[in-house]
Design a protein around this motif. Structure first.
Motif, short mmCIF file in Angstrom:
data_model
loop_
_atom_site.label_atom_id
_atom_site.label_comp_id
_atom_site.label_asym_id
_atom_site.label_seq_id
_atom_site.Cartn_x
_atom_site.Cartn_y
_atom_site.Cartn_z
N LEU A 81 -0.41 3.82 3.00
CA LEU A 81 -1.16 5.06 3.19
C LEU A 81 -1.76 5.12 4.58
O LEU A 81 -2.20 6.18 5.02
N THR A 125 22.86 -11.14 3.41
CA THR A 125 22.85 -9.89 2.66
C THR A 125 23.84 -9.94 1.50
O THR A 125 23.83 -9.07 0.64
N ILE A 162 1.91 -7.61 -10.23
CA ILE A 162 2.57 -7.67 -11.53
C ILE A 162 2.43 -9.06 -12.15
O ILE A 162 2.11 -9.21 -13.34
N PRO A 209 -1.93 -0.31 -17.50
CA PRO A 209 -0.91 0.62 -17.00
C PRO A 209 -1.31 1.28 -15.69
O PRO A 209 -0.46 1.50 -14.82
N ILE A 219 -0.41 -1.10 -12.96
CA ILE A 219 1.04 -1.18 -12.77
C ILE A 219 1.55 0.08 -12.05
O ILE A 219 2.39 0.00 -11.16
N ILE A 220 1.00 1.24 -12.42
CA ILE A 220 1.40 2.48 -11.76
C ILE A 220 1.07 2.42 -10.27
O ILE A 220 1.89 2.77 -9.41
N ALA A 267 3.53 0.24 -8.50
CA ALA A 267 4.82 0.91 -8.32
C ALA A 267 4.76 1.90 -7.16
O ALA A 267 5.66 1.97 -6.32
N ILE A 268 3.66 2.67 -7.10
CA ILE A 268 3.52 3.65 -6.02
C ILE A 268 3.46 2.93 -4.68
O ILE A 268 4.12 3.32 -3.71
N TYR A 293 6.92 1.59 -3.75
CA TYR A 293 7.84 2.67 -3.38
C TYR A 293 7.53 3.19 -1.98
O TYR A 293 8.44 3.40 -1.17
N SER A 294 6.24 3.37 -1.69
CA SER A 294 5.90 4.08 -0.46
C SER A 294 6.10 3.24 0.80
O SER A 294 5.96 3.76 1.90
N LEU A 305 13.52 3.43 -4.13
CA LEU A 305 13.39 3.08 -5.54
C LEU A 305 13.73 1.63 -5.78
O LEU A 305 13.17 0.98 -6.66
N ILE A 333 10.97 -0.86 -6.00
CA ILE A 333 10.22 -1.01 -7.25
C ILE A 333 10.92 -2.05 -8.13
O ILE A 333 10.27 -2.84 -8.80
N MET A 391 10.07 -5.35 -6.79
CA MET A 391 8.70 -5.66 -7.20
C MET A 391 8.68 -6.30 -8.58
O MET A 391 7.97 -7.28 -8.80
N MET A 392 9.51 -5.77 -9.50
CA MET A 392 9.54 -6.34 -10.86
C MET A 392 10.06 -7.78 -10.83
O MET A 392 9.53 -8.65 -11.51
N VAL A 422 7.95 -11.15 -12.10
CA VAL A 422 8.34 -12.18 -13.06
C VAL A 422 8.33 -13.55 -12.37
O VAL A 422 7.83 -14.54 -12.91
#
Lengths: 508, 160
Positions: free
Chosen positions: A51, A194, A216, A394, A397-398, A401-402, A405-406, A411, A414, A417-418, A422
């Motif tokens: 941001l 890669t 996460i 939640p 987590i939201i 994710a934001i 992504y930013s 996408l 994200i 990120m998951m 883990v």
């Protein structure tokens, strides 16, 4: 004194309504980040970094560093009221902080902890103000070999001084290096690691890794531990604050000791967590009331908090002066500098005076503002913790994710990120430290470039790393720190009985 | 019962070993030698991969040879793993949902489901909080920060 003049220029930069507003916003966000489980300094800063891409670097770093201060302050609130450390560095604060809250003295404990934090941070900032410019000036003489030696020193000290098993620190660090190498090689232009996947061409962003590993991963751990927030009420008013402040001068020795330990642990990458434990251990050893520690002593809250904040603050010294972060959060901030187009390192003090001194001035103001804000808003933040975790989890987590992504509007990030989440969960459970991974992910390319430039200059001779006294002594210290655990063992065998302070402070 | 810490330790070490091997293999193809007196592209990553693999083997050997109470303890007990999965699986669904219906709709569904099932909230409060959150996020990011986040059919329908 040059520093004083520069500092006042810095205050001139900071004291605009916009920057002061960002400062307060940063502190409030930071305290929330510190209070909530799953959000901590590193990933709080990482989520908000995208941001700030459009802000001026100075405004951006003021806000992000204030998030850092706020998070350090906030960690203590949960430790004292809920017996749950919001940050790893406030674990030691629970030892005496929670017993105090149980006795109905939460207000005193909070006042002591915030004030201790403030004093620790203040000492750290003084150190930065007067020492960082000198270090940077000295480092202007550095060429690629010296820089590589300093990187080596940082990496070695993470392995040798860390609490975690050295093998696991090495693996974590090498993973970071490998991920840093993914994508375009800056020197030859070739694509590396890669595996034929076009999505990996732009590399793996450290922000995505930090958000996954710390955000996460932490949420998953929190779920496993099954936190129930049954907190104590805090009664914090001006009378209690003043009463507590009156008792503080008698703890000057503890405060001084903790502040010094913290500064040392911050500059060498020992970290705030280790500093807080050492501060607590030393206070317990030297205090006349040593045996009563753990039953609810103000001193037992002051000692770890002062050390943690001193360390958290002085971790920014090597970041500013040399471009080497002393902690995971500092590593994220350093990555931020590069994104804003500033080259971290000693030249920063020459080429971006406004930025550096603006940041240092904002440290003074940010910590004063922070102290006032936390003292007056404890009930508000204690209320945040009473929001059910089924809403908080939640929401965090939201946010993660934001944030992920930013970074690149991708996408796929994200998804990364998951995977990192883990991995972060498994690593935390198996004692793999995460800070070395973040450090080498941020610094990997720079360390490699320094090495390759050195080799170009020396025509491939490794001997350049001990070719003059400067680079030789840095390299030597690096190896001493790498083998530190073995050396201390040897020392103890040679001198039985002289176990010293370092041993006793790590034992609880 | 189930997975012991030791097995988990060895399993993670094995994954790291293969990652290290993959890094070595990929770097080897780039050329791990020196080019004109300086390390080539593959040199640094090759040794990184080597150290990773060697260290992971050492970790696995250590985990298998030293038996302690801690290493025999379960990595995670079943009743503690259920809450972990109850976050992990919906989060995976949420991430897939972001790709399909956009982040705002997916977030609202994720939050409402979480509150309804994990938090045992009523329908009304679950819907109110989750839709409120999604609208707040939309206002904050799209309108205030001017950051464009993934959108789906619903946002297209509304003209964004």
């Amino acid at each position: 004194m040059d520093q004083i003049v520069s500092l006042f220029d810095g205050f001139g930069v900071v004291l605009t309504a916009y920057n002061i507003g960002l400062m307060f916003l940063g502190i409030l966000l930071g305290v929330a980040v510190g209070v909530l489980p799953g959000l901590g300094g590193p990933n709080g800063v990482a989520i908000l970094l995208p941001l700030t891409f459009t802000m001026s670097p100075t405004s951006a770093i003021i806000m992000l560093s204030c998030i850092y201060w706020g998070a350090l302050f906030g960690g203590a609130i949960t430790s004292i009221l809920f017996n749950i450390p919001g940050e790893p560095s406030s674990v030691a604060t629970t030892f005496d902080g929670y017993p105090l809250a149980q006795q109905g003295r939460a207000g005193e404990a909070l006042t002591a902890s915030f004030t201790g934090s403030f004093i620790g941070a203040f000492v750290g900032i003084l150190l930065i103000t007067f020492l960082a410019p000198l270090v940077a000036k000295f480092a202007l003489k550095f060429g690629p070999p010296e820089f590589f030696a300093v990187y080596l020193l940082t990496f070695c000290s993470f392995i040798g001084m860390g609490k975690e098993p050295p093998l696991k620190s090495i693996v974590s660090m090498m993973l970071g290096f490998a991920m840093a190498a993914v994508g375009m090689d800056t020197m030859s232009g070739q694509l590396r690691l890669t595996f034929g996947l076009p999505d990996l061409m732009q590399g793996i962003d450290f922000l995505v890794a930090v958000i996954g590993l710390f955000g996460i991963g932490e949420i998953l751990l929190t779920m496993e531990e099954g936190l129930a927030f049954k907190g104590k009420q805090a009664n914090l008013n001006a009378k209690i604050v003043l009463q507590t402040w009156k008792t503080l001068p008698r703890y000057w020795a503890t405060l001084t000791r903790s502040a010094l330990v913290g500064c040392w642990m911050g500059i060498t990458p020992g970290g705030a967590t280790a500093a807080s434990f050492m501060g607590y251990g030393l206070a317990k050893k030297f205090s006349r009331q040593g045996s009563k520690f753990g039953t609810g002593l103000i001193e037992g809250v002051l000692a770890p908090e002062t050390a943690a904040h001193a360390s958290g603050t002085s971790a920014l010294l090597p970041m500013l002066a040399l471009g080497i972060p002393g902690s995971a959060t500092a590593a994220v901030l350093l990555g931020g500098l590069m994104i804003w187009g500033l080259e971290p390192g000693p030249l920063l003090f020459v080429e971006h005076k406004d930025f550096v001194w603006g940041l240092i001035a904002s440290m003074y103001l940010g910590n004063i503002a922070g102290l006032i804000i936390v003292l007056s808003t404890v009930p508000l933040f204690a209320a945040i913790l009473r929001i059910p975790f089924s809403i908080v989890a939640p929401a965090i987590i939201i946010l993660c994710a934001i944030g992920a992504y930013s970074v690149h509007n991708s996408l796929l990030d994200i998804g990364f990120m998951m995977i990192f989440g883990v991995a972060g969960y498994a690593f935390k459970k198996l004692d793999y430290p995460l800070a070395p991974l973040v450090l080498s992910l941020v610094l990997g390319d720079k360390a490699e470039d320094a090495f390759r430039q050195t080799m170009l200059a020396s025509k491939g001779s490794i001997a350049i790393f001990w070719s003059n006294w400067l680079v030789a002594s840095i390299t030597a210290i690096a190896f001493i720190l790498l083998f530190w655990p073995g050396l201390t063992l040897l020392w103890r065998k040679l001198r039985p009985g002289a176990l010293g302070v370092a041993a006793s402070s790590t034992e609880f | 019962m189930g997975l012991s810490r030791r097995i988990a330790d060895v399993a993670v070490a094995a994954i790291i070993f293969f990652m290290g091997a993959a890094v070595m293999f990929s770097s080897e193809q780039l050329g791990i030698g020196w080019v004109k007196g300086s390390p080539g592209s593959g040199y640094f990553p090759f040794w990184i991969g080597t150290i990773m693999s060697v260290a992971s083997v050492a970790i696995a050997i250590k985990a298998l040879s030293i038996r302690t109470d801690e290493s025999d303890a379960p990595f995670v007990s079943r009743d503690r793993f259920i809450p972990v999965l109850s976050v992990l699986l919906p989060t995976v669904a949420y991430v897939i949902g972001i790709a399909l219906v956009g982040i705002y709709v997916s977030s609202a569904i994720f939050m409402a489901g979480f509150m309804r099932i994990a938090g045992k909230f009523g329908w009304l409060s679950s819907l109110a909080v989750s839709i409120g959150t999604a609208l707040f996020l939309f206002w904050l990011f799209e309108l205030q920060f001017l950051v464009s986040l993934p959108k789906g059919p619903l946002e297209n329908l509304l003209g964004y």
